[in-house]
Design a protein around this motif. Sequence first.
Motif, mmCIF file in Angstrom:
data_model
loop_
_atom_site.group_PDB
_atom_site.id
_atom_site.type_symbol
_atom_site.label_atom_id
_atom_site.label_comp_id
_atom_site.label_asym_id
_atom_site.label_seq_id
_atom_site.Cartn_x
_atom_site.Cartn_y
_atom_site.Cartn_z
ATOM 1 N N PHE A 3 17.869 31.562 -62.809
ATOM 2 C CA PHE A 3 17.873 29.685 -63.268
ATOM 3 C C PHE A 3 19.549 29.047 -63.204
ATOM 4 C CE2 PHE A 3 15.166 31.324 -67.485
ATOM 5 C CZ PHE A 3 14.440 31.581 -66.932
ATOM 6 N N PHE A 4 19.382 28.159 -62.595
ATOM 7 C CA PHE A 4 20.403 27.417 -62.546
ATOM 8 C C PHE A 4 19.288 26.294 -63.641
ATOM 9 C CE2 PHE A 4 20.777 27.431 -57.751
ATOM 10 C CZ PHE A 4 21.633 29.006 -57.657
ATOM 11 N N ILE A 5 21.279 25.275 -63.885
ATOM 12 C CA ILE A 5 21.033 23.981 -64.911
ATOM 13 C C ILE A 5 21.183 22.779 -64.092
ATOM 14 C CG2 ILE A 5 23.140 24.700 -65.322
ATOM 15 C CD1 ILE A 5 22.335 23.571 -68.740
ATOM 16 N N ASP A 6 20.109 22.357 -64.444
ATOM 17 C CA ASP A 6 20.128 20.862 -63.216
ATOM 18 C C ASP A 6 20.786 19.607 -64.410
ATOM 19 O OD1 ASP A 6 19.476 19.275 -60.957
ATOM 20 O OD2 ASP A 6 18.165 18.181 -62.358
ATOM 21 N N THR A 7 21.878 19.836 -64.620
ATOM 22 C CA THR A 7 23.298 18.230 -65.128
ATOM 23 C C THR A 7 24.474 18.562 -64.613
ATOM 24 O OG1 THR A 7 24.068 18.479 -67.307
ATOM 25 C CG2 THR A 7 23.586 20.138 -66.390
ATOM 26 N N ALA A 8 25.240 17.698 -64.830
ATOM 27 C CA ALA A 8 26.477 17.644 -64.792
ATOM 28 C C ALA A 8 27.047 17.965 -66.388
ATOM 29 C CB ALA A 8 26.711 16.293 -64.268
ATOM 30 N N ASN A 9 26.509 18.359 -67.208
ATOM 31 C CA ASN A 9 27.095 18.024 -68.858
ATOM 32 C C ASN A 9 27.592 19.032 -68.633
ATOM 33 O OD1 ASN A 9 26.436 18.642 -71.945
ATOM 34 N ND2 ASN A 9 26.370 15.820 -71.397
ATOM 35 N N LEU A 10 29.485 19.288 -68.645
ATOM 36 C CA LEU A 10 29.783 20.380 -69.021
ATOM 37 C C LEU A 10 29.151 21.448 -69.976
ATOM 38 C CD1 LEU A 10 32.827 19.221 -68.180
ATOM 39 C CD2 LEU A 10 31.953 20.371 -66.390
ATOM 40 N N ASN A 11 29.124 20.298 -71.265
ATOM 41 C CA ASN A 11 29.019 21.177 -72.555
ATOM 42 C C ASN A 11 27.483 22.038 -72.457
ATOM 43 O OD1 ASN A 11 31.205 20.862 -74.168
ATOM 44 N ND2 ASN A 11 30.199 18.891 -74.442
ATOM 45 N N GLU A 12 26.403 21.532 -71.786
ATOM 46 C CA GLU A 12 25.568 22.052 -71.384
ATOM 47 C C GLU A 12 25.271 23.405 -70.173
ATOM 48 O OE1 GLU A 12 22.670 19.067 -69.866
ATOM 49 O OE2 GLU A 12 22.007 17.970 -72.461
ATOM 50 N N ILE A 13 26.404 22.901 -69.513
ATOM 51 C CA ILE A 13 26.450 24.338 -68.502
ATOM 52 C C ILE A 13 27.196 25.195 -69.588
ATOM 53 C CG2 ILE A 13 27.664 24.779 -66.587
ATOM 54 C CD1 ILE A 13 27.642 22.115 -65.410
ATOM 55 N N ARG A 14 28.225 24.960 -69.919
ATOM 56 C CA ARG A 14 28.777 26.131 -70.969
ATOM 57 C C ARG A 14 28.128 27.159 -72.211
ATOM 58 N NH1 ARG A 14 32.626 21.892 -71.921
ATOM 59 N NH2 ARG A 14 34.607 22.691 -70.879
ATOM 60 N N GLU A 15 26.382 25.951 -72.901
ATOM 61 C CA GLU A 15 25.811 26.739 -73.234
ATOM 62 C C GLU A 15 24.619 26.971 -73.376
ATOM 63 O OE1 GLU A 15 21.950 24.697 -76.630
ATOM 64 O OE2 GLU A 15 23.544 23.633 -75.729
ATOM 65 N N ALA A 16 24.659 26.685 -71.634
ATOM 66 C CA ALA A 16 23.532 27.778 -70.409
ATOM 67 C C ALA A 16 24.445 29.408 -70.215
ATOM 68 C CB ALA A 16 23.162 27.032 -69.567
ATOM 69 N N HIS A 17 25.604 29.156 -69.699
ATOM 70 C CA HIS A 17 26.415 29.935 -69.838
ATOM 71 C C HIS A 17 26.206 31.403 -71.086
ATOM 72 C CE1 HIS A 17 29.305 32.379 -67.794
ATOM 73 N NE2 HIS A 17 30.570 32.635 -68.700
ATOM 74 N N GLU A 18 26.485 30.906 -71.645
ATOM 75 C CA GLU A 18 27.052 31.301 -73.132
ATOM 76 C C GLU A 18 26.016 31.744 -73.588
ATOM 77 O OE1 GLU A 18 28.789 28.709 -76.263
ATOM 78 O OE2 GLU A 18 30.614 28.678 -74.744
ATOM 79 N N LEU A 19 24.556 31.425 -72.925
ATOM 80 C CA LEU A 19 22.817 31.892 -73.418
ATOM 81 C C LEU A 19 23.533 32.897 -72.597
ATOM 82 C CD1 LEU A 19 20.679 31.741 -75.124
ATOM 83 C CD2 LEU A 19 19.763 30.063 -73.355
ATOM 84 N N GLY A 20 23.772 33.833 -70.798
ATOM 85 C CA GLY A 20 23.728 34.668 -71.017
ATOM 86 C C GLY A 20 22.689 34.832 -69.631
ATOM 87 N N VAL A 21 22.215 33.642 -69.445
ATOM 88 C CA VAL A 21 20.926 33.506 -67.919
ATOM 89 C C VAL A 21 21.393 32.357 -67.395
ATOM 90 C CG1 VAL A 21 19.049 33.710 -70.116
ATOM 91 C CG2 VAL A 21 19.602 31.595 -69.677
ATOM 92 N N LEU A 22 22.468 31.547 -67.225
ATOM 93 C CA LEU A 22 22.554 30.915 -65.716
ATOM 94 C C LEU A 22 23.103 31.401 -64.943
ATOM 95 C CD1 LEU A 22 22.879 28.391 -65.864
ATOM 96 C CD2 LEU A 22 25.252 28.862 -66.064
ATOM 97 N N ASP A 23 22.300 31.756 -63.485
ATOM 98 C CA ASP A 23 22.769 31.757 -62.695
ATOM 99 C C ASP A 23 22.927 30.571 -61.818
ATOM 100 O OD1 ASP A 23 21.316 34.383 -62.238
ATOM 101 O OD2 ASP A 23 19.576 33.461 -62.951
ATOM 102 N N GLY A 24 23.028 29.333 -61.998
ATOM 103 C CA GLY A 24 23.802 28.585 -61.465
ATOM 104 C C GLY A 24 23.423 26.814 -61.602
ATOM 105 N N VAL A 25 24.065 25.901 -60.758
ATOM 106 C CA VAL A 25 24.291 24.636 -61.286
ATOM 107 C C VAL A 25 23.800 23.787 -60.085
ATOM 108 C CG1 VAL A 25 25.541 22.776 -62.269
ATOM 109 C CG2 VAL A 25 25.861 25.278 -63.569
ATOM 110 N N THR A 26 22.876 22.518 -60.458
ATOM 111 C CA THR A 26 22.441 21.777 -59.498
ATOM 112 C C THR A 26 22.896 20.636 -59.441
ATOM 113 O OG1 THR A 26 20.375 21.482 -60.202
ATOM 114 C CG2 THR A 26 20.239 23.093 -58.376
ATOM 115 N N THR A 27 23.552 19.882 -59.437
ATOM 116 C CA THR A 27 23.991 17.832 -59.702
ATOM 117 C C THR A 27 23.405 16.942 -58.816
ATOM 118 O OG1 THR A 27 26.013 18.170 -58.401
ATOM 119 C CG2 THR A 27 26.176 18.938 -60.527
ATOM 120 N N ASN A 28 23.243 15.866 -58.964
ATOM 121 C CA ASN A 28 23.190 15.251 -57.743
ATOM 122 C C ASN A 28 23.897 13.858 -58.560
ATOM 123 O OD1 ASN A 28 21.489 13.633 -59.926
ATOM 124 N ND2 ASN A 28 19.867 15.034 -59.091
ATOM 125 N N PRO A 29 24.162 12.639 -57.560
ATOM 126 C CA PRO A 29 24.842 11.368 -58.096
ATOM 127 C C PRO A 29 24.063 11.043 -59.085
ATOM 128 C CG PRO A 29 24.261 11.398 -55.541
ATOM 129 C CD PRO A 29 23.338 12.735 -56.127
#
Length: 218
Positions: A3-29
């Motif tokens: 599971f990658f999260i598609d965002t550049a929002n740091l709070n959302e990335i932290r929440e996904a990481h804390e959920l324990g299922v985050l494997d990476g992040v994708t971003t774009n301009p």
Amino acid sequence: MKFFIDTANLNEIREAHELGVLDGVTTNPSLMAKEGIKGKNNVFAHYKAICDITDGDVSAEVIATDFEGIIREGEELVTIDEKIVVKVPLIKDGIKAIKYFSKNGIRTNCTLCFSPGQALLAAKAGANYISPFIGRLDDVSTDGLELISQIVQIYDNYGFETEVLAASVRHPMHIIQCAEIGADVATCPLSVITSLLNHPLTDIGLQKFLADHKKLNG
């Protein structure tokens, strides 16, 4: 499935990481602009902040569309953190750049894939990830999931190591169906990931357990 999260929002990335299922992040301009990140130094600092949150790969997209520009930007991006994967558009100079990056130990995510032929070229050039945009295909009355299936079949036929990263994922059934087909990764908004938690029978069952506990224990 990763599971990658598609965002550049740091709070959302932290929440996904804390959920324990985050494997990476994708971003774009577009996602960086949504967060109001402007200027090269600020963009690079933001990428570093993302890398500091997640343990997995972080896709950072080049802006250039010519070979020399893609190479220059990609080589700069990987200096940010070892987790950075250079996101390259699926165009002629992008494929050439992916081949160059592959030979020089720089990992890549080939983005904006809409056909199995494009995916085949990306794999042959040495892309680490291929990103088929299934939601955008659905938007033009084309079966995005069928594209995932075709790419998985082609890669399995020839032993390509490129991971199939389902992108433009719009809802939880996209994730389930991609998992059934055999996609290696799904990248999507946090809301789509957390929606996998939801089921009315879970809510009803929990309410009953708690009600029964209250009856017995006052």
